[in-house]
Motif scaffolding. Sequence first.
Motif, PDB file in Angstrom:
ATOM      1  N   MET A  97      -3.087   5.292 -19.114  1.00  0.00           N
ATOM      2  CA  MET A  97      -2.650   3.906 -19.130  1.00  0.00           C
ATOM      3  C   MET A  97      -2.464   3.370 -17.712  1.00  0.00           C
ATOM      4  O   MET A  97      -2.890   2.251 -17.384  1.00  0.00           O
ATOM      5  N   ALA A  98      -1.839   4.185 -16.849  1.00  0.00           N
ATOM      6  CA  ALA A  98      -1.580   3.748 -15.475  1.00  0.00           C
ATOM      7  C   ALA A  98      -2.879   3.556 -14.698  1.00  0.00           C
ATOM      8  O   ALA A  98      -3.045   2.561 -13.986  1.00  0.00           O
ATOM      9  N   SER A  99      -3.801   4.504 -14.808  1.00  0.00           N
ATOM     10  CA  SER A  99      -5.046   4.394 -14.037  1.00  0.00           C
ATOM     11  C   SER A  99      -5.883   3.213 -14.515  1.00  0.00           C
ATOM     12  O   SER A  99      -6.478   2.489 -13.704  1.00  0.00           O
ATOM     13  N   ARG A 100      -5.918   2.984 -15.820  1.00  0.00           N
ATOM     14  CA  ARG A 100      -6.686   1.847 -16.333  1.00  0.00           C
ATOM     15  C   ARG A 100      -6.024   0.524 -15.960  1.00  0.00           C
ATOM     16  O   ARG A 100      -6.707  -0.462 -15.672  1.00  0.00           O
ATOM     17  N   MET A 101      -4.689   0.502 -15.977  1.00  0.00           N
ATOM     18  CA  MET A 101      -3.979  -0.703 -15.569  1.00  0.00           C
ATOM     19  C   MET A 101      -4.298  -1.043 -14.118  1.00  0.00           C
ATOM     20  O   MET A 101      -4.495  -2.224 -13.764  1.00  0.00           O
ATOM     21  N   ALA A 102      -4.363  -0.023 -13.271  1.00  0.00           N
ATOM     22  CA  ALA A 102      -4.693  -0.257 -11.866  1.00  0.00           C
ATOM     23  C   ALA A 102      -6.070  -0.877 -11.726  1.00  0.00           C
ATOM     24  O   ALA A 102      -6.271  -1.831 -10.958  1.00  0.00           O
ATOM     25  N   MET A 103      -7.064  -0.354 -12.454  1.00  0.00           N
ATOM     26  CA  MET A 103      -8.415  -0.901 -12.378  1.00  0.00           C
ATOM     27  C   MET A 103      -8.457  -2.353 -12.843  1.00  0.00           C
ATOM     28  O   MET A 103      -9.067  -3.213 -12.205  1.00  0.00           O
ATOM     29  N   THR A 104      -7.784  -2.626 -13.953  1.00  0.00           N
ATOM     30  CA  THR A 104      -7.774  -3.982 -14.505  1.00  0.00           C
ATOM     31  C   THR A 104      -7.085  -4.959 -13.567  1.00  0.00           C
ATOM     32  O   THR A 104      -7.583  -6.072 -13.320  1.00  0.00           O
ATOM     33  N   ASP A 105      -5.933  -4.545 -13.027  1.00  0.00           N
ATOM     34  CA  ASP A 105      -5.188  -5.414 -12.113  1.00  0.00           C
ATOM     35  C   ASP A 105      -6.006  -5.745 -10.869  1.00  0.00           C
ATOM     36  O   ASP A 105      -6.044  -6.894 -10.421  1.00  0.00           O
ATOM     37  N   ILE A 106      -6.644  -4.724 -10.301  1.00  0.00           N
ATOM     38  CA  ILE A 106      -7.405  -4.937  -9.072  1.00  0.00           C
ATOM     39  C   ILE A 106      -8.597  -5.840  -9.321  1.00  0.00           C
ATOM     40  O   ILE A 106      -8.864  -6.781  -8.549  1.00  0.00           O
TER      41      ILE A 106
ATOM     42  N   VAL B 224      -3.391  -4.363   1.412  1.00  0.00           N
ATOM     43  CA  VAL B 224      -1.986  -3.959   1.307  1.00  0.00           C
ATOM     44  C   VAL B 224      -1.275  -4.831   0.267  1.00  0.00           C
ATOM     45  O   VAL B 224      -0.526  -4.331  -0.588  1.00  0.00           O
ATOM     46  N   LYS B 225      -1.512  -6.135   0.315  1.00  0.00           N
ATOM     47  CA  LYS B 225      -0.927  -7.051  -0.662  1.00  0.00           C
ATOM     48  C   LYS B 225      -1.367  -6.688  -2.073  1.00  0.00           C
ATOM     49  O   LYS B 225      -0.554  -6.627  -3.011  1.00  0.00           O
ATOM     50  N   LEU B 226      -2.652  -6.415  -2.226  1.00  0.00           N
ATOM     51  CA  LEU B 226      -3.193  -6.026  -3.534  1.00  0.00           C
ATOM     52  C   LEU B 226      -2.515  -4.751  -4.044  1.00  0.00           C
ATOM     53  O   LEU B 226      -2.102  -4.664  -5.203  1.00  0.00           O
ATOM     54  N   THR B 227      -2.399  -3.749  -3.170  1.00  0.00           N
ATOM     55  CA  THR B 227      -1.820  -2.464  -3.569  1.00  0.00           C
ATOM     56  C   THR B 227      -0.360  -2.622  -3.974  1.00  0.00           C
ATOM     57  O   THR B 227       0.089  -2.023  -4.963  1.00  0.00           O
ATOM     58  N   LEU B 228       0.388  -3.413  -3.235  1.00  0.00           N
ATOM     59  CA  LEU B 228       1.793  -3.635  -3.577  1.00  0.00           C
ATOM     60  C   LEU B 228       1.925  -4.348  -4.920  1.00  0.00           C
ATOM     61  O   LEU B 228       2.843  -4.058  -5.701  1.00  0.00           O
TER      62      LEU B 228
ATOM     63  N   VAL C  25     -11.233   1.738   3.648  1.00  0.00           N
ATOM     64  CA  VAL C  25     -10.773   2.620   2.596  1.00  0.00           C
ATOM     65  C   VAL C  25      -9.254   2.537   2.478  1.00  0.00           C
ATOM     66  O   VAL C  25      -8.540   2.669   3.475  1.00  0.00           O
ATOM     67  N   VAL C  26      -8.788   2.323   1.264  1.00  0.00           N
ATOM     68  CA  VAL C  26      -7.356   2.293   0.957  1.00  0.00           C
ATOM     69  C   VAL C  26      -7.044   3.512   0.095  1.00  0.00           C
ATOM     70  O   VAL C  26      -7.766   3.788  -0.866  1.00  0.00           O
ATOM     71  N   ASN C  27      -5.976   4.229   0.437  1.00  0.00           N
ATOM     72  CA  ASN C  27      -5.696   5.470  -0.277  1.00  0.00           C
ATOM     73  C   ASN C  27      -4.208   5.646  -0.541  1.00  0.00           C
ATOM     74  O   ASN C  27      -3.385   5.465   0.350  1.00  0.00           O
ATOM     75  N   VAL C  28      -3.893   6.000  -1.797  1.00  0.00           N
ATOM     76  CA  VAL C  28      -2.552   6.432  -2.189  1.00  0.00           C
ATOM     77  C   VAL C  28      -2.721   7.631  -3.116  1.00  0.00           C
ATOM     78  O   VAL C  28      -3.389   7.536  -4.143  1.00  0.00           O
ATOM     79  N   GLY C  29      -2.132   8.765  -2.760  1.00  0.00           N
ATOM     80  CA  GLY C  29      -2.234   9.949  -3.601  1.00  0.00           C
ATOM     81  C   GLY C  29      -3.213  10.968  -3.044  1.00  0.00           C
ATOM     82  O   GLY C  29      -3.407  11.063  -1.831  1.00  0.00           O
ATOM     83  N   ASP C  30      -3.849  11.728  -3.947  1.00  0.00           N
ATOM     84  CA  ASP C  30      -4.713  12.809  -3.489  1.00  0.00           C
ATOM     85  C   ASP C  30      -6.161  12.676  -3.940  1.00  0.00           C
ATOM     86  O   ASP C  30      -6.921  13.640  -3.875  1.00  0.00           O
ATOM     87  N   SER C  31      -6.559  11.496  -4.409  1.00  0.00           N
ATOM     88  CA  SER C  31      -7.989  11.264  -4.562  1.00  0.00           C
ATOM     89  C   SER C  31      -8.570  11.072  -3.162  1.00  0.00           C
ATOM     90  O   SER C  31      -7.875  10.629  -2.249  1.00  0.00           O
TER      91      SER C  31
ATOM     92  N   GLY D 205       2.981   3.148  -8.603  1.00  0.00           N
ATOM     93  CA  GLY D 205       3.882   3.019  -9.738  1.00  0.00           C
ATOM     94  C   GLY D 205       5.036   3.987  -9.750  1.00  0.00           C
ATOM     95  O   GLY D 205       5.958   3.836 -10.549  1.00  0.00           O
ATOM     96  N   ALA D 206       5.020   4.987  -8.887  1.00  0.00           N
ATOM     97  CA  ALA D 206       6.080   5.993  -8.903  1.00  0.00           C
ATOM     98  C   ALA D 206       7.398   5.450  -8.359  1.00  0.00           C
ATOM     99  O   ALA D 206       8.476   5.840  -8.820  1.00  0.00           O
ATOM    100  N   ASP D 207       7.323   4.556  -7.392  1.00  0.00           N
ATOM    101  CA  ASP D 207       8.512   3.973  -6.767  1.00  0.00           C
ATOM    102  C   ASP D 207       8.376   2.456  -6.729  1.00  0.00           C
ATOM    103  O   ASP D 207       7.305   1.899  -6.987  1.00  0.00           O
ATOM    104  N   GLU D 208       9.470   1.789  -6.350  1.00  0.00           N
ATOM    105  CA  GLU D 208       9.464   0.328  -6.337  1.00  0.00           C
ATOM    106  C   GLU D 208       8.450  -0.230  -5.352  1.00  0.00           C
ATOM    107  O   GLU D 208       7.915  -1.318  -5.548  1.00  0.00           O
ATOM    108  N   THR D 209       8.216   0.485  -4.278  1.00  0.00           N
ATOM    109  CA  THR D 209       7.210   0.056  -3.314  1.00  0.00           C
ATOM    110  C   THR D 209       6.415   1.272  -2.867  1.00  0.00           C
ATOM    111  O   THR D 209       6.797   2.416  -3.142  1.00  0.00           O
ATOM    112  N   VAL D 210       5.310   1.029  -2.188  1.00  0.00           N
ATOM    113  CA  VAL D 210       4.441   2.124  -1.760  1.00  0.00           C
ATOM    114  C   VAL D 210       3.757   1.731  -0.453  1.00  0.00           C
ATOM    115  O   VAL D 210       3.542   0.542  -0.190  1.00  0.00           O
ATOM    116  N   LYS D 211       3.452   2.731   0.361  1.00  0.00           N
ATOM    117  CA  LYS D 211       2.748   2.482   1.621  1.00  0.00           C
ATOM    118  C   LYS D 211       1.361   3.098   1.531  1.00  0.00           C
ATOM    119  O   LYS D 211       1.213   4.321   1.586  1.00  0.00           O
ATOM    120  N   PRO D 212       0.330   2.279   1.395  1.00  0.00           N
ATOM    121  CA  PRO D 212      -1.024   2.830   1.336  1.00  0.00           C
ATOM    122  C   PRO D 212      -1.540   3.194   2.721  1.00  0.00           C
ATOM    123  O   PRO D 212      -1.178   2.565   3.713  1.00  0.00           O
TER     124      PRO D 212
END
Length: 241
Positions: A44-53, A76-80, A114-120, A168-175
């Motif tokens: 659900m989270a990964s698909r939501m990210a694709m749809t939102d972007i 950065v705005k998009l990722t937040l 390239v924008v990256n958050v996580g381990d992909s 989605g893990a925290d209220e904000t994120v730094k890509p």
Amino acid sequence: MLEFGFKSDKGKVRAINQDSFFVMPEENLFLVADGVGGHSFGEMASRMAMTDIASFIKDNPIMPDAEYDGIKDYFVKLTLMVNKHIHDAANGSEQRGMATTLIILYVKNNYAYVVNVGDSRAYLIRDKEISRMTEDHTFVNDLVKKGIITENQAQNHPDRNMITRAIGADETVKPDFFSFELYSDDVILLCTDGLYNEVAEKSMCETVLAEDNMRSVCAKLVNDANTNGGSDNITVVGVKI
């Protein structure tokens, strides 16, 4: 015109595929996400990210005259925005804990952004050599950076899949945000850990050099990951300049 291919598979162990990807060739944008969470919440989270972007980019096109700073601010705005949406959806609901990795590739004027958050990961294949262009946001990578363990030890560490940053893990994120110049015949691979945990980087490079097109490259890489165990979901998007 960019040549691209893609392939995603649930692998041989997982019951469902929590990876997602999306390609927007007219915008030169390519996305990969690896969902985190019990049941189907990661999916659900990964698909939501694709749809939102995809929706954000359609409604707010990147300005054609944008340069490095403007492009960075845009993503950065998009990722937040995506982070807030997923975090809000999970907070106080049965989907609590759902999150996703995210990697975005944008190509413009012979440059990759390239924008990256996580381990992909994003890999660059150039002149018959492969280079990793992103840094994993994981517990074991932090240990490697501190000199506590080696790269080889990290590959088999029991906590190697523990990520320290996710959408989605925290209220904000730094890509993380990377940019590099591109040349003719460069190939960029975006992939989830289901690929690189099963297929060595040297083998990835050999496949890129041996196959005729990006579709066959991606199909071969996913097949190799399954042949080597298929212990996780596997997704790869390949882009050739």
